[in-house]
Write an enzyme that holds these catalytic residues in place. Structure first.
Site, PDB file in Angstrom:
ATOM      1  N   LYS A   3      35.284  17.123  26.890  1.00 44.79           N
ATOM      2  CA  LYS A   3      36.514  17.306  27.748  1.00 44.79           C
ATOM      3  C   LYS A   3      37.427  16.262  27.607  1.00 44.79           C
ATOM      4  O   LYS A   3      38.683  16.558  27.327  1.00 44.79           O
ATOM      5  CB  LYS A   3      36.171  17.430  29.378  1.00 44.79           C
ATOM      6  CG  LYS A   3      35.449  18.613  29.896  1.00 44.79           C
ATOM      7  CD  LYS A   3      36.379  20.057  29.708  1.00 44.79           C
ATOM      8  CE  LYS A   3      35.955  20.558  28.275  1.00 44.79           C
ATOM      9  NZ  LYS A   3      35.148  21.348  28.046  1.00 44.79           N
ATOM     10  N   GLU A  17      38.728  16.114  23.861  1.00 42.24           N
ATOM     11  CA  GLU A  17      39.724  17.397  23.403  1.00 42.24           C
ATOM     12  C   GLU A  17      41.173  17.445  23.847  1.00 42.24           C
ATOM     13  O   GLU A  17      41.855  17.861  23.322  1.00 42.24           O
ATOM     14  CB  GLU A  17      38.999  18.774  23.318  1.00 42.24           C
ATOM     15  CG  GLU A  17      38.672  19.207  24.744  1.00 42.24           C
ATOM     16  CD  GLU A  17      37.935  20.504  24.844  1.00 42.24           C
ATOM     17  OE1 GLU A  17      38.162  21.325  23.615  1.00 42.24           O
ATOM     18  OE2 GLU A  17      37.042  20.779  25.504  1.00 42.24           O
ATOM     19  N   ARG A  66      44.947  31.313  21.118  1.00 42.41           N
ATOM     20  CA  ARG A  66      44.418  31.733  20.092  1.00 42.41           C
ATOM     21  C   ARG A  66      44.794  30.663  18.853  1.00 42.41           C
ATOM     22  O   ARG A  66      44.153  30.824  17.892  1.00 42.41           O
ATOM     23  CB  ARG A  66      44.280  32.843  19.505  1.00 42.41           C
ATOM     24  CG  ARG A  66      43.954  34.093  20.725  1.00 42.41           C
ATOM     25  CD  ARG A  66      44.270  35.480  20.356  1.00 42.41           C
ATOM     26  NE  ARG A  66      43.223  35.687  19.189  1.00 42.41           N
ATOM     27  CZ  ARG A  66      42.008  36.041  19.189  1.00 42.41           C
ATOM     28  NH1 ARG A  66      41.351  36.308  20.373  1.00 42.41           N
ATOM     29  NH2 ARG A  66      41.136  36.363  18.295  1.00 42.41           N
ATOM     30  N   HIS A  80      19.294   2.068  22.373  1.00 41.16           N
ATOM     31  CA  HIS A  80      18.899   2.166  21.090  1.00 41.16           C
ATOM     32  C   HIS A  80      20.342   2.254  19.953  1.00 41.16           C
ATOM     33  O   HIS A  80      20.203   2.748  19.180  1.00 41.16           O
ATOM     34  CB  HIS A  80      18.082   3.635  20.770  1.00 41.16           C
ATOM     35  CG  HIS A  80      16.794   3.632  21.595  1.00 41.16           C
ATOM     36  ND1 HIS A  80      15.720   2.801  21.333  1.00 41.16           N
ATOM     37  CD2 HIS A  80      16.614   4.151  22.970  1.00 41.16           C
ATOM     38  CE1 HIS A  80      14.887   3.034  22.170  1.00 41.16           C
ATOM     39  NE2 HIS A  80      15.173   3.699  23.077  1.00 41.16           N
ATOM     40  N   TRP A  82      46.939  29.623  13.714  1.00 38.99           N
ATOM     41  CA  TRP A  82      45.909  28.700  13.816  1.00 38.99           C
ATOM     42  C   TRP A  82      45.733  28.510  12.045  1.00 38.99           C
ATOM     43  O   TRP A  82      44.936  29.399  11.732  1.00 38.99           O
ATOM     44  CB  TRP A  82      44.757  28.663  14.493  1.00 38.99           C
ATOM     45  CG  TRP A  82      43.893  27.449  14.361  1.00 38.99           C
ATOM     46  CD1 TRP A  82      44.099  26.449  15.521  1.00 38.99           C
ATOM     47  CD2 TRP A  82      42.831  27.155  13.630  1.00 38.99           C
ATOM     48  NE1 TRP A  82      42.909  25.457  15.230  1.00 38.99           N
ATOM     49  CE2 TRP A  82      42.303  25.901  14.145  1.00 38.99           C
ATOM     50  CE3 TRP A  82      42.212  27.616  12.618  1.00 38.99           C
ATOM     51  CZ2 TRP A  82      41.175  25.333  13.513  1.00 38.99           C
ATOM     52  CZ3 TRP A  82      41.276  27.131  11.823  1.00 38.99           C
ATOM     53  CH2 TRP A  82      40.778  26.008  12.344  1.00 38.99           C
ATOM     54  N   ASN A  90      44.827  38.031  11.445  1.00 41.60           N
ATOM     55  CA  ASN A  90      44.226  37.100  11.933  1.00 41.60           C
ATOM     56  C   ASN A  90      42.717  37.002  11.346  1.00 41.60           C
ATOM     57  O   ASN A  90      42.015  38.069  11.326  1.00 41.60           O
ATOM     58  CB  ASN A  90      43.639  37.645  13.604  1.00 41.60           C
ATOM     59  CG  ASN A  90      42.693  36.763  14.222  1.00 41.60           C
ATOM     60  OD1 ASN A  90      42.370  37.392  15.288  1.00 41.60           O
ATOM     61  ND2 ASN A  90      42.255  35.638  13.902  1.00 41.60           N
ATOM     62  N   GLY A  91      42.452  35.954  10.829  1.00 43.69           N
ATOM     63  CA  GLY A  91      41.080  35.907   9.908  1.00 43.69           C
ATOM     64  C   GLY A  91      41.281  35.252   8.438  1.00 43.69           C
ATOM     65  O   GLY A  91      42.030  34.521   8.406  1.00 43.69           O
ATOM     66  N   LYS A 109      41.599  28.546  21.170  1.00 51.51           N
ATOM     67  CA  LYS A 109      40.642  28.940  22.229  1.00 51.51           C
ATOM     68  C   LYS A 109      39.431  29.552  21.743  1.00 51.51           C
ATOM     69  O   LYS A 109      38.098  29.651  22.017  1.00 51.51           O
ATOM     70  CB  LYS A 109      41.423  30.046  23.320  1.00 51.51           C
ATOM     71  CG  LYS A 109      40.293  30.153  24.486  1.00 51.51           C
ATOM     72  CD  LYS A 109      40.083  29.160  25.369  1.00 51.51           C
ATOM     73  CE  LYS A 109      39.305  29.449  26.675  1.00 51.51           C
ATOM     74  NZ  LYS A 109      38.608  28.213  27.103  1.00 51.51           N
ATOM     75  N   CYS A 146      44.092  32.727  15.490  1.00 52.44           N
ATOM     76  CA  CYS A 146      45.457  33.358  15.473  1.00 52.44           C
ATOM     77  C   CYS A 146      45.726  34.639  16.432  1.00 52.44           C
ATOM     78  O   CYS A 146      44.512  35.425  16.826  1.00 52.44           O
ATOM     79  CB  CYS A 146      45.821  33.880  14.098  1.00 52.44           C
ATOM     80  SG  CYS A 146      45.628  32.918  12.812  1.00 52.44           S
ATOM     81  N   GLU A 192      29.052  17.201  27.937  1.00 50.23           N
ATOM     82  CA  GLU A 192      30.262  17.868  28.488  1.00 50.23           C
ATOM     83  C   GLU A 192      31.511  17.025  28.973  1.00 50.23           C
ATOM     84  O   GLU A 192      32.852  17.390  28.387  1.00 50.23           O
ATOM     85  CB  GLU A 192      29.861  18.930  29.359  1.00 50.23           C
ATOM     86  CG  GLU A 192      30.977  20.012  29.797  1.00 50.23           C
ATOM     87  CD  GLU A 192      31.902  20.569  28.693  1.00 50.23           C
ATOM     88  OE1 GLU A 192      31.377  20.950  27.669  1.00 50.23           O
ATOM     89  OE2 GLU A 192      32.710  21.349  29.131  1.00 50.23           O
TER      90      GLU A 192
HETATM   91  O1  M6R Z   1      34.334  31.238  23.322  1.00 50.17           O
HETATM   92  P1  M6R Z   1      32.904  30.157  22.992  1.00 50.17           P
HETATM   93  O2  M6R Z   1      32.193  29.805  24.289  1.00 50.17           O
HETATM   94  O3  M6R Z   1      31.958  30.895  22.237  1.00 50.17           O
HETATM   95  O4  M6R Z   1      33.480  28.982  22.503  1.00 50.17           O
HETATM   96  C1  M6R Z   1      32.698  27.920  22.268  1.00 50.17           C
HETATM   97  C2  M6R Z   1      33.792  26.680  21.613  1.00 50.17           C
HETATM   98  O5  M6R Z   1      34.505  26.799  20.910  1.00 50.17           O
HETATM   99  C3  M6R Z   1      34.170  26.338  22.918  1.00 50.17           C
HETATM  100  O6  M6R Z   1      33.396  25.844  24.053  1.00 50.17           O
HETATM  101  C4  M6R Z   1      34.991  24.888  22.963  1.00 50.17           C
HETATM  102  O7  M6R Z   1      34.267  23.799  22.723  1.00 50.17           O
HETATM  103  C5  M6R Z   1      35.953  24.516  23.877  1.00 50.17           C
HETATM  104  N1  M6R Z   1      37.061  23.913  23.348  1.00 50.17           N
HETATM  105  C6  M6R Z   1      35.437  23.304  24.786  1.00 50.17           C
HETATM  106  O8  M6R Z   1      36.129  23.074  25.670  1.00 50.17           O
END
Ligand code: M6R
Length: 618
Positions: free
Chosen positions: A495, A498, A27, A514, A76, A102-103, A613, A2, A491
């Protein structure tokens, strides 16, 4: 998660609050709302959906934009589904108080039951509405001002919060408070106006002076009187420092790119240079990092290094494990912060913990740091956001200096985190004598060439786009890599899933037989990182195994490769470099590929569904 914004001053608050929300949408973006106070009445507008939806609703009622005091929220959802009623801001029962939050208030249910007994009723399912009514109840009971009521109410709260509260009966102040979620206060010229936000981006064009609240602090922001910061626990005054912001407007705009993600992918050459600038003097063979130099004994005497992180940062941590063990011969464990914090791990004062986080606000990583500190470990942070909670909570650290990363999918954060980890590994290797002088110098020279090589890779974007066209309708994808490029496979898969919502799995290439090999048929695209270093022959065998099962092979190879090129359906060539540095290159085409697939599928690249984010809740 948020984002919250607020303004109190002499300008029209609406544009400041609404534009601020747009900048904070990274956020959270499932609902949005604002409250504007026109001097007499509070006008509330809120809706499920994005800030743009809110804006179009308000455009039909211009009177709802009036006033020079306002607060706003982009959500969020945690408690209560995303709908209009659960959107913030929330009024108190009397309608005098209004809050954005926020929280998570963990004991909201107990507090709610108590308030119901006292005659309160609730419109929403949110914990936030409970909090604003708690503040109202305390204010009534204690017959006190808003600031005192907020302070007393928060002592009853268990959980995390960043809040902004306004009281229409005392319309010259906004009260803010923080525990676990960030709050920045922008100080206008001559203290004539004030801005409130989850980070400084909403007010960067208005002021460079800001106060960042620490956990368990609150501030009473009063027109013409300034900002008073107090401790929530005992109400004592805090001498809060005004910091000069380094952020610029240009950094937080798209700068001609269609999406922030694309801009951030293209920023990587510069971001990597900014990460090692002033730290690596390649020609002199020197790596200077104050955070390491000042605590070098901790690193040299450590029994092991434990890396904690989440998501993409965790993948960077895995690359770190390969780097540290290979170069500096230090045992490393890489842990998901969310597991580490709850599994009663063995940690001693002989451990060095490296916490990696782009945002510096990830709740699980923050909790893992606190746990490690409580057991006596030395904790080193690798963060991008300057002044973030993790940067402040760690004993020492190094910023990646990647610049703001706004796209929810992390890109330049990953490559700059790997750059920092490479510098640390090399520095420790030199101190420990585990790398020859020649090898040390060679790595520095190679690292210096990486930005240029990334630049060259970006020039083959059209080729990557063509491959994206072929595979955009896939429903499953496999990503394989070995050694340093196993984390890159993870990774790459992250990508893709997501931002395009295509199911993808990353695997160490040799593990394929395996289990995942059963998935391979003519419909399965397999992205294989097959650079010419390390276990090249082994990965060639893996590629053959896929081919003989009719899988579609998209291989990332080193320029000049002949063998894999013969077998693969498509190849993407990367410039040659040392094996340990290949993740800095192999990652880039995988980022571009996911980006193009998501765009072709019409997905919201910068704000993928259900994500945010900064994950500031567990
Ligand atoms: O801000 P941070 O690096 O701690 O965030 C960690 C993850 O939430 C972040 O890397 C998330 O997996 C991304 N959406 C990946 O693209």
């Amino acid at each position: 998660m948020c984002g919250i914004t607020g303004y109190i001053g002499h300008r029209e608050a609406y544009p400041i609050v609404i534009n601020g929300l747009k900048r904070l949408e990274y956020r959270g973006y499932d609902s949005a709302g604002v409250m504007l106070f026109d001097g007499q009445e509070m006008h509330l507008s809120k809706t499920k959906g994005k800030v743009a939806d809110l804006e179009s609703i308000i455009s039909k009622s211009p009177d709802k934009k009036l006033g020079s005091i306002g607060i706003g929220h982009t959500r969020w959802a945690t408690h209560g589904v995303p709908n209009d009623v659960n959107s913030h801001p929330h009024f108190s029962q009397s309608g005098d108080l209004v809050i954005v939050h926020n929280g998570i208030i963990e004991n909201y249910d107990t507090l709610k039951k108590e308030l119901i007994k006292r005659g309160y009723s609730f419109k929403s399912d949110t914990d936030t509405e409970v909090l604003v009514n708690l503040i109202e109840e305390v204010k009534k009971e204690e017959n006190c001002k808003l600031g005192k009521a907020v302070q007393l109410a928060l002592t009853q709260v268990v959980g995390a919060y960043a809040i902004a509260v306004f009281d229409k009966t005392k319309p010259n102040e906004i009260v803010v408070a923080r525990l676990g979620s960030p709050i920045a206060i922008g100080i206008g010229k001559d203290f004539e106006e004030f801005f409130v936000a989850s980070d400084a981006s909403p007010f960067i064009e208005f002021t460079k002076d800001a106060i960042y609240l620490e956990d368990e602090e609150m501030a009473i922001i009063k027109l013409e009187r300034g900002v008073k910061v107090r401790k929530i626990k005992d109400d004592s005054l805090v001498d809060a420092k005004i910091q000069e912001l380094q952020l610029s407007l240009e950094q937080i705009e798209k700068g001609g790119y269609d999406h922030f993600m694309l801009k951030e992918i293209y920023e990587q050459p510069k971001a990597i240079i900014d990460t090692y600038r002033g730290r690596m003097l390649a020609d002199e063979g020197i790596i200077k990092m104050a955070g390491i130099d000042d605590h070098i004994e901790k690193f040299l005497n450590a029994d092991r290094i434990i890396i904690v992180a989440c998501g993409t940062s965790w993948h960077a941590g895995l690359v770190g494990e390969y780097l540290f063990e290979d170069m500096a011969r230090v045992p490393v464990e890489v842990e998901y912060a969310s597991e580490f914090r709850y599994r009663n791990p063995i940690i001693t004062s002989k451990d060095v913990v490296i916490a990696i986080s782009q945002s510096g606000e990830t709740a699980d990583t923050l909790a893992a740091i606190k746990l490690a500190k409580s057991k006596g470990a030395f904790v080193f942070g690798v963060c991008n956001v300057v002044g973030s909670s993790i940067a402040r909570e760690t004993h020492a650290g190094a910023y990646t200096h990647a610049g703001p990363e706004i796209g929810v999918a992390s890109t330049k954060a990953f490559t700059t985190q790997i750059t920092i980890l490479s510098l640390i590994a090399l520095k420790l290797a030199k101190k420990r004598g585990t790398l020859s002088q020649t090898a040390f110098h060679m790595y520095l020279q190679e690292l210096q060439l990486i930005p240029n090589k990334v630049e060259r890779l970006l020039q083959i974007d059209d080729h990557v786009k063509e491959i994206a066209k072929v595979y955009k309708d896939a429903t499953n994808c496999l990503y394989l890599g070995r050694g340093f490029n196993f984390p890159v496979a993870l990774e790459g898969a992250l990508k893709l899933k997501e931002i395009s919502y295509i199911h993808a799995e990353g695997y160490p290439a040799a593990e394929m037989k395996h289990g995942p090999i059963a998935l391979i048929d003519e419909n399965m695209p397999v992205f294989v990182i097959a650079t010419n270093k390390g276990h090249y022959e082994k990965i060639v065998s893996n590629v053959q195994e896929i081919k003989s099962r009719n899988g579609k092979i998209i291989a990332i190879v080193t320029e000049g490769d002949i063998v894999v090129k013969e077998i693969a359906d498509h190849v993407i060539e990367i410039p040659d470099t040392e094996e340990a540095l290949t993740p800095l290159l192999t990652t880039v085409p995988l980022q571009l590929l996911s980006y193009h697939i998501a765009v072709m599928l019409g997905k919201n690249v910068d704000q993928p569904r259900n994500l945010a984010k900064s994950v500031t809740v567990e």
